[in-house]
Design a protein around this motif. Structure first.
Motif, PDB file in Angstrom:
ATOM      1  N   LEU A   1     -40.015  29.503   7.750  1.00  0.00           N
ATOM      2  CA  LEU A   1     -40.352  28.989   9.074  1.00  0.00           C
ATOM      3  C   LEU A   1     -41.571  29.689   9.668  1.00  0.00           C
ATOM      4  CD1 LEU A   1     -36.814  28.483  10.642  1.00  0.00           C
ATOM      5  CD2 LEU A   1     -38.393  26.728   9.786  1.00  0.00           C
ATOM      6  N   GLY A   2     -41.819  30.902   9.231  1.00  0.00           N
ATOM      7  CA  GLY A   2     -42.975  31.656   9.733  1.00  0.00           C
ATOM      8  C   GLY A   2     -44.256  31.369   8.980  1.00  0.00           C
ATOM      9  N   TRP A   3     -44.189  30.511   7.995  1.00  0.00           N
ATOM     10  CA  TRP A   3     -45.365  30.190   7.173  1.00  0.00           C
ATOM     11  C   TRP A   3     -46.469  29.620   8.050  1.00  0.00           C
ATOM     12  CZ3 TRP A   3     -45.732  30.852   1.874  1.00  0.00           C
ATOM     13  CH2 TRP A   3     -46.885  30.327   1.274  1.00  0.00           C
ATOM     14  N   ARG A   4     -47.655  30.201   7.929  1.00  0.00           N
ATOM     15  CA  ARG A   4     -48.792  29.756   8.744  1.00  0.00           C
ATOM     16  C   ARG A   4     -49.975  29.362   7.875  1.00  0.00           C
ATOM     17  NH1 ARG A   4     -45.953  28.911  12.854  1.00  0.00           N
ATOM     18  NH2 ARG A   4     -45.329  30.648  14.126  1.00  0.00           N
ATOM     19  N   GLY A   5     -49.720  28.751   6.773  1.00  0.00           N
ATOM     20  CA  GLY A   5     -50.806  28.339   5.880  1.00  0.00           C
ATOM     21  C   GLY A   5     -51.380  27.005   6.318  1.00  0.00           C
TER      22      GLY A   5
ATOM     23  N   ALA B   1     -44.384  21.706   4.222  1.00  0.00           N
ATOM     24  CA  ALA B   1     -43.493  21.823   3.060  1.00  0.00           C
ATOM     25  C   ALA B   1     -42.558  23.020   3.217  1.00  0.00           C
ATOM     26  CB  ALA B   1     -44.311  21.945   1.778  1.00  0.00           C
ATOM     27  N   ALA B   2     -43.082  24.118   3.752  1.00  0.00           N
ATOM     28  CA  ALA B   2     -42.258  25.310   3.970  1.00  0.00           C
ATOM     29  C   ALA B   2     -41.160  25.027   4.992  1.00  0.00           C
ATOM     30  CB  ALA B   2     -43.124  26.482   4.419  1.00  0.00           C
ATOM     31  N   HIS B   3     -41.503  24.307   6.052  1.00  0.00           N
ATOM     32  CA  HIS B   3     -40.506  23.961   7.071  1.00  0.00           C
ATOM     33  C   HIS B   3     -39.447  23.014   6.500  1.00  0.00           C
ATOM     34  CE1 HIS B   3     -42.482  25.441  10.956  1.00  0.00           C
ATOM     35  NE2 HIS B   3     -43.046  26.062   9.940  1.00  0.00           N
ATOM     36  N   ALA B   4     -39.891  22.073   5.671  1.00  0.00           N
ATOM     37  CA  ALA B   4     -38.935  21.168   5.020  1.00  0.00           C
ATOM     38  C   ALA B   4     -38.022  21.951   4.075  1.00  0.00           C
ATOM     39  CB  ALA B   4     -39.680  20.076   4.263  1.00  0.00           C
ATOM     40  N   ALA B   5     -38.598  22.890   3.338  1.00  0.00           N
ATOM     41  CA  ALA B   5     -37.794  23.727   2.439  1.00  0.00           C
ATOM     42  C   ALA B   5     -36.793  24.567   3.228  1.00  0.00           C
ATOM     43  CB  ALA B   5     -38.702  24.617   1.590  1.00  0.00           C
ATOM     44  N   ALA B   6     -37.215  25.068   4.392  1.00  0.00           N
ATOM     45  CA  ALA B   6     -36.313  25.850   5.241  1.00  0.00           C
ATOM     46  C   ALA B   6     -35.145  24.991   5.706  1.00  0.00           C
ATOM     47  CB  ALA B   6     -37.067  26.430   6.428  1.00  0.00           C
ATOM     48  N   ALA B   7     -35.431  23.735   6.053  1.00  0.00           N
ATOM     49  CA  ALA B   7     -34.371  22.833   6.497  1.00  0.00           C
ATOM     50  C   ALA B   7     -33.377  22.578   5.364  1.00  0.00           C
ATOM     51  CB  ALA B   7     -34.973  21.521   6.993  1.00  0.00           C
ATOM     52  N   VAL B   8     -33.883  22.313   4.163  1.00  0.00           N
ATOM     53  CA  VAL B   8     -33.006  22.079   3.011  1.00  0.00           C
ATOM     54  C   VAL B   8     -32.209  23.343   2.695  1.00  0.00           C
ATOM     55  CG1 VAL B   8     -32.986  21.619   0.517  1.00  0.00           C
ATOM     56  CG2 VAL B   8     -34.425  20.244   2.043  1.00  0.00           C
ATOM     57  N   LEU B   9     -32.885  24.478   2.741  1.00  0.00           N
ATOM     58  CA  LEU B   9     -32.219  25.747   2.462  1.00  0.00           C
ATOM     59  C   LEU B   9     -31.138  26.035   3.504  1.00  0.00           C
ATOM     60  CD1 LEU B   9     -32.341  27.836   0.282  1.00  0.00           C
ATOM     61  CD2 LEU B   9     -34.091  29.046   1.574  1.00  0.00           C
ATOM     62  N   GLY B  10     -31.388  25.655   4.741  1.00  0.00           N
ATOM     63  CA  GLY B  10     -30.373  25.823   5.789  1.00  0.00           C
ATOM     64  C   GLY B  10     -29.116  25.033   5.482  1.00  0.00           C
TER      65      GLY B  10
END
Length: 183
Positions: free
Chosen positions: A71-75, A82-91
């Motif tokens: 969620l802190g990814w700032r790229g 993609a990082a936020h989507a991965a965080a949601a799936v991981l949650g």
């Protein structure tokens, strides 16, 4: 099938020890068919519950640690998305792992089966040299009825725990108070 990793002696060695006791064939059949069978079953269940417990807990812990990083990814915006989507799936995966462990209580099962298998082993390791509760008996034949009573009590206690835990869980989820059973 090989014995589970925490079983101590292989079944063949235990069978050899059983055969060396001063017992009749019926008593040896009980030791092989009931005591050893139940010991192996409990050890197998303990090993399986341990694997599930560690797998689910590790998934929840590592996933829970990874979510804030994702969620802190700032790229670049695509990478951040993609990082936020991965965080949601991981949650969802973390929640599922925690829920499955909460439902099946693999940690509690592991402990219960391990405790039962150790109690069964302790009885045999006391019977073999006629120690502990068997020290007053002149031989294995005389001690064997006490051994059977004690082994069957371990198995009854395990069975009672098996049926008590679901009642306690159901009562807790319904908000009821569970009273301990009186003997």
């Amino acid at each position: 099938m090989p014995p589970p990793p925490d079983s101590g002696l292989p079944a063949e060695d235990l069978r050899g020890l059983i055969d060396a006791l001063e017992l009749d064939d019926d008593a040896r059949r009980y030791l092989r068919g009931r005591w050893l069978d139940q010991l192996r079953w409990m050890e197998g269940r303990a090993a399986g519950a341990r694997r599930w417990y560690y797998g689910l807990r590790l998934t929840a812990i590592l996933g829970g640690v990874a979510i804030p990083a994702l969620l802190g990814w700032r790229g670049a915006s695509a990478a951040a998305g993609a990082a936020h989507a991965a965080a949601a799936v991981l949650g969802v995966v973390v929640a599922a792992a925690s829920s499955v462990e909460g439902l099946y209580r693999f940690g509690e099962r592991w402990e219960r089966y391990r405790r039962g298998s150790e109690a069964l082993k302790a009885e045999f390791w006391s019977l073999n040299p006629l120690a502990g509760p068997y020290r007053e008996f002149p031989d294995h034949r005389a001690a064997f009825p006490t051994f059977v009573v004690r082994v069957e009590q371990v198995l009854r206690d395990d069975l009672e725990a098996y049926f008590t835990v679901p009642r306690a869980v159901a009562a807790a989820t319904a908000g009821a108070k569970v009273e301990p059973k009186s003997s």
